[in-house]
Design a protein around this motif. Structure first.
Motif, PDB file in Angstrom:
ATOM      1  N   LEU A  57       0.825  -1.210   0.000  1.00 44.21           N
ATOM      2  CA  LEU A  57       0.000   0.000   0.000  1.00 44.21           C
ATOM      3  C   LEU A  57       0.857   1.256   0.000  1.00 44.21           C
ATOM      4  O   LEU A  57       0.498   2.262  -0.626  1.00 44.21           O
ATOM      5  N   GLU A  61       0.697   4.181  -2.849  1.00 43.33           N
ATOM      6  CA  GLU A  61       0.491   5.589  -2.494  1.00 43.33           C
ATOM      7  C   GLU A  61       1.614   6.468  -3.031  1.00 43.33           C
ATOM      8  O   GLU A  61       1.381   7.584  -3.490  1.00 43.33           O
ATOM      9  N   SER A  65       0.826   9.549  -7.579  1.00 43.57           N
ATOM     10  CA  SER A  65       0.854  10.858  -6.925  1.00 43.57           C
ATOM     11  C   SER A  65      -0.114  11.852  -7.534  1.00 43.57           C
ATOM     12  O   SER A  65      -0.384  12.901  -6.948  1.00 43.57           O
ATOM     13  N   ARG A  70      -4.395   8.265  -8.950  1.00 44.46           N
ATOM     14  CA  ARG A  70      -4.490   8.262  -7.493  1.00 44.46           C
ATOM     15  C   ARG A  70      -5.806   7.681  -6.989  1.00 44.46           C
ATOM     16  O   ARG A  70      -5.958   7.426  -5.793  1.00 44.46           O
ATOM     17  N   VAL A  73      -5.501   4.663  -4.746  1.00 41.79           N
ATOM     18  CA  VAL A  73      -5.314   4.838  -3.308  1.00 41.79           C
ATOM     19  C   VAL A  73      -6.665   4.854  -2.601  1.00 41.79           C
ATOM     20  O   VAL A  73      -6.853   4.234  -1.558  1.00 41.79           O
ATOM     21  N   CYS A  76      -8.189   1.334  -2.554  1.00 41.43           N
ATOM     22  CA  CYS A  76      -7.584   0.490  -1.521  1.00 41.43           C
ATOM     23  C   CYS A  76      -8.144   0.829  -0.149  1.00 41.43           C
ATOM     24  O   CYS A  76      -8.386  -0.055   0.678  1.00 41.43           O
ATOM     25  N   MET A  87      -4.267   2.901   5.229  1.00 42.34           N
ATOM     26  CA  MET A  87      -4.201   4.005   4.281  1.00 42.34           C
ATOM     27  C   MET A  87      -4.322   5.356   4.989  1.00 42.34           C
ATOM     28  O   MET A  87      -3.696   6.335   4.595  1.00 42.34           O
ATOM     29  N   VAL A  91      -1.386   7.951   4.107  1.00 44.17           N
ATOM     30  CA  VAL A  91      -1.688   9.188   3.379  1.00 44.17           C
ATOM     31  C   VAL A  91      -1.602  10.377   4.334  1.00 44.17           C
ATOM     32  O   VAL A  91      -2.356  10.459   5.303  1.00 44.17           O
ATOM     33  N   CYS A  97       2.167  16.457   2.395  1.00 43.45           N
ATOM     34  CA  CYS A  97       2.449  15.790   1.120  1.00 43.45           C
ATOM     35  C   CYS A  97       2.080  16.626  -0.100  1.00 43.45           C
ATOM     36  O   CYS A  97       2.521  16.326  -1.217  1.00 43.45           O
ATOM     37  N   THR A 101      -6.321  13.785  -1.625  1.00 43.35           N
ATOM     38  CA  THR A 101      -6.671  12.385  -1.871  1.00 43.35           C
ATOM     39  C   THR A 101      -8.113  12.088  -1.502  1.00 43.35           C
ATOM     40  O   THR A 101      -8.917  11.734  -2.349  1.00 43.35           O
TER      41      THR A 101
END
Length: 396
Positions: A57, A61, A65, A70, A73, A76, A87, A91, A97, A101
């Motif tokens: 995972l 991730e 990006s 994405r 992500v 999942c 997750m 994340v 970051c 998301t």
């Protein structure tokens, strides 16, 4: 089997599951959940060791990006509770970051070191506004949809209802997250958040109290609407003061957040008053309504100074005979709606910071760019930009 091929196989398998499992029509819910569970029981990933699962995972991730890849992500995170918890740990917030998301990312402050580039599409006929992530003039792709707003005219004010769902923009929607309300003249606005009052938002001037006889009375605020920011446009009846002048007072963000080491409140989860208030967002439903799910970081107290944002003063260009601002190529059409906001010390009257917190400008007939960064969120930035669309009497 190589690690890369294993990840690709898992993406394909759970991508298929997510397409079957995330349906919006109510009569398909039971059937789709059954299909998803059956697929998981037969999946070779169901009994994966936790250490290996976390490693897989994390690689997904890191590799996905940008959108649309994405979405893997998000898929999942929607598989099961254990996958979801992993997750949520992997994340990071947009501040760290720089990525958007999950839907909760829209309520969290943007990155500190760069602007998140978005754009707004206006539909004049339906009085709606759609916010998208990224904008490339050479591409016809609409980008990743983030938020939608609908303009509602009232006898004494105008409301802009903001929703996570482009097809259902109403206060009764399960995806309603807030609104922007203007006064009759369109010179003063209030941003309301749909989160509970104990989410930490400081109440501004609109919560002043009055006394009737010997009884203390507070103005009634509609359930689920809590003021978090106030926007005002300076009157300019004769048009002698140049472009619009605006001031945004962010009641829920301390002024220290823009200083080195400063921290802005960061909401970590949607926590509706009723646990069934967000049926279309099962990933964010939680059995707990603890304060852990509410904004982290220092909240403005009655003694703290709140963040004030003011428009950056443009300069007069003699050759072009117009007011100019440097948008670094993000704005191509001159408009009275264009603006840049910077943090200001002293409730708008003090020295300005150099970094642009929010910029908004026109690039097409009904297309506008919106770039924002820490300490405001996409929701707050979108609401501020919506105020620029509203008709203003005697402001320019």
């Amino acid at each position: 089997m190589s690690f890369k091929s294993m990840i690709q196989e898992m993406r394909g398998e759970f991508g298929s599951i997510s397409r079957k499992g995330f349906r919006s029509r109510s009569h398909r819910v039971v059937q789709d959940c059954t299909v998803t569970l059956d697929a998981l029981r037969q999946s070779c990933w169901a009994n994966m060791p936790p250490e290996l699962l976390r490693d897989v995972l994390m690689r997904i991730e890191a590799s996905d990006s940008t959108w649309p890849p994405r979405k893997n992500v998000v898929s999942c995170a929607g598989v099961c509770r254990s996958w979801r918890e992993i997750m949520k740990e992997i994340v990071k917030t947009p501040e760290i970051c720089g990525k958007l998301t999950f839907p909760i990312s829209l309520k969290q402050p943007g990155p500190r070191d760069n602007l998140v580039q978005c754009f707004i599409k206006r539909n004049r006929s339906s009085q709606t506004y759609h916010l998208y992530l990224n904008f490339n003039e050479a591409s016809n792709d609409d980008g990743k949809f983030l938020l939608a707003a609908r303009k509602c005219r009232r006898p004494t004010c105008t409301d802009y209802i903001i929703s996570l769902n482009a097809d259902d923009v109403s206060k009764g929607s399960s995806t309603y997250i807030g609104k922007l309300r203007s006064n009759f003249l369109g010179t003063k606005f209030t941003i309301y958040d749909a989160q509970p009052s104990n989410a930490g938002a400081k109440v501004g001037k609109c919560r002043s109290t009055r006394f009737v006889g010997m009884k203390q009375v507070s103005p009634r605020i509609p359930a689920g609407n809590f003021p978090v920011a106030h926007i005002s446009y300076e009157l300019n009846v004769l048009g002698s003061r140049g472009p619009r002048r605006m001031l945004c007072v962010m009641d829920a963000i301390p002024a220290s957040s823009v200083e080195p080491g400063g921290v802005a409140p960061t909401q970590t989860e949607f926590v509706p008053v009723n646990i069934d208030s967000f049926p279309s967002l099962p990933f964010f439903r939680s059995k707990s309504t603890r304060m852990d799910n509410f904004p982290s970081g220092p909240l403005p107290s009655q003694k703290d100074e709140v963040l004030s944002l003011k428009n950056k003063a443009p300069r007069w260009h003699e050759q072009l005979q117009c007011w100019c601002l440097n948008f670094n190529g993000r704005v191509t059409v001159a408009s009275v709606k264009n603006f840049q906001l910077v943090a200001s010390r002293g409730n708008g009257a003090g020295q300005e910071h150099e970094n642009v917190v929010l910029q908004f400008g026109k690039v097409g007939e009904d297309v506008f760019t919106m770039d924002y960064q820490y300490p405001i969120s996409a929701f707050q930035a979108f609401a501020i930009c919506l105020s620029s669309f509203d008709t203003k009497i005697a402001c320019e």
